[in-house]
Scaffold this motif. Sequence first.
Motif, short mmCIF file in Angstrom:
data_model
loop_
_atom_site.label_atom_id
_atom_site.label_comp_id
_atom_site.label_asym_id
_atom_site.label_seq_id
_atom_site.Cartn_x
_atom_site.Cartn_y
_atom_site.Cartn_z
N CYS A 1 0.93 -2.15 -9.60
CA CYS A 1 1.31 -2.69 -8.29
C CYS A 1 0.11 -3.31 -7.59
N PHE A 2 -1.05 -2.71 -7.80
CA PHE A 2 -2.28 -3.23 -7.19
C PHE A 2 -2.56 -4.65 -7.68
N VAL A 3 -2.39 -4.85 -8.98
CA VAL A 3 -2.60 -6.18 -9.55
C VAL A 3 -1.54 -7.16 -9.05
N HIS A 4 -0.29 -6.68 -9.01
CA HIS A 4 0.82 -7.52 -8.56
C HIS A 4 0.62 -7.95 -7.11
N MET A 5 0.17 -7.01 -6.28
CA MET A 5 -0.06 -7.31 -4.87
C MET A 5 -1.07 -8.45 -4.72
N PRO B 1 -6.37 -6.17 -0.50
CA PRO B 1 -6.24 -4.72 -0.26
C PRO B 1 -7.04 -4.27 0.95
N ASP B 2 -6.51 -3.24 1.66
CA ASP B 2 -7.26 -2.65 2.76
C ASP B 2 -7.81 -1.29 2.32
N LYS B 3 -8.33 -0.51 3.25
CA LYS B 3 -8.95 0.78 2.91
C LYS B 3 -7.95 1.74 2.29
N VAL B 4 -6.73 1.74 2.83
CA VAL B 4 -5.69 2.63 2.30
C VAL B 4 -5.38 2.29 0.86
N THR B 5 -5.26 0.99 0.58
CA THR B 5 -4.97 0.53 -0.78
C THR B 5 -6.09 0.96 -1.74
N LEU B 6 -7.31 0.71 -1.36
CA LEU B 6 -8.44 1.01 -2.23
C LEU B 6 -8.61 2.51 -2.48
N LEU B 7 -8.38 3.31 -1.45
CA LEU B 7 -8.46 4.76 -1.63
C LEU B 7 -7.41 5.24 -2.63
N SER B 8 -6.20 4.69 -2.53
CA SER B 8 -5.13 5.08 -3.44
C SER B 8 -5.47 4.68 -4.87
N VAL B 9 -6.00 3.49 -5.02
CA VAL B 9 -6.36 3.00 -6.35
C VAL B 9 -7.48 3.85 -6.96
N SER C 1 0.83 -1.21 0.00
CA SER C 1 0.00 0.00 0.00
C SER C 1 0.86 1.26 0.00
N THR C 2 2.02 1.19 0.66
CA THR C 2 2.94 2.33 0.64
C THR C 2 3.38 2.64 -0.77
N LEU C 3 3.72 1.60 -1.53
CA LEU C 3 4.16 1.79 -2.91
C LEU C 3 3.00 2.28 -3.78
N ILE C 4 1.85 1.66 -3.63
CA ILE C 4 0.68 2.04 -4.43
C ILE C 4 0.27 3.49 -4.15
N SER C 5 0.24 3.85 -2.86
CA SER C 5 -0.13 5.21 -2.47
C SER C 5 0.90 6.22 -2.95
N GLY C 6 2.19 5.85 -2.85
CA GLY C 6 3.25 6.75 -3.29
C GLY C 6 3.18 7.04 -4.77
N TYR C 7 2.94 6.00 -5.56
CA TYR C 7 2.78 6.20 -7.01
C TYR C 7 1.58 7.10 -7.30
#
Length: 240
Positions: free
Chosen positions: A220-224, A231-239, A202-208
């Motif tokens: 990265c989302f797909v790779h994860m 994914p958690d809430k942070v991941t989904l918000l970033s996506v 999520s750090t990488l996804i959010s940073g991008y």
Amino acid sequence: MIIGYVKNSDPKRALITYFEMRDSWRYASKCTFLVLIKGCSEIQDAKAGSELHIHMAKRGLETDQFLGSSLIDMYAKCGLLVKARETFDKLPLKDVVSWNVLMGGYMSLGYDIEAIDCYMKMVSEGIIPSQASFLCGLKACGSIGAIVKGEEIHDEIVRRGLLKKDALLGTTLMEMYLKCDMFMKAEQVLEELPIRDVITWSTLISGYAQQGQGHKSLKCFVHMQSEGFMPDKVTLLSVL
């Protein structure tokens, strides 16, 4: 009584009780001063903190290692960085804790260059950085894009083998590289981590996403997910 007030989240009452006592400074223990200074930090009462500092000086305690670090922290949290630095400079022995407190104070108020300078001076004086030192230095480097200093800190972390056992340092390194637009280096850090989890991904996804690299964020989302991480809430918000 004073310690009890602070432990029960009532630092104002603790300070009132202390200052109502006649010649309170003559009888206060180191522990009492510590909890009172902590209370001043919590409510950002620089006036009371300065009076306590005077009382400690009368007792010859202002250069005590623990009390000195507490005073530095109190002044920094009250926005009085000049006083924080003056208190630090008076300490006869400056250990990694006192350096970290000063660095953290600078960084929390946006003085990232000064925080990095503190880190470099600490290392030059032979003080071994702790996890807090590294975290503070990396965050300061990321904030102002000081990539050369950031890479020096990275090298020291690798030299000491800390990436293999400290996930927080790994994610902070990734954040630093992403803020400096060093995307390949951020991915390299992720690959070097012995354990990857939803937080590191999520750090990488959010940073991008924050750096306008949406396509890389989605990749990265797909790779994860291909590695079995949900994914958690942070991941989904970033996506999104």
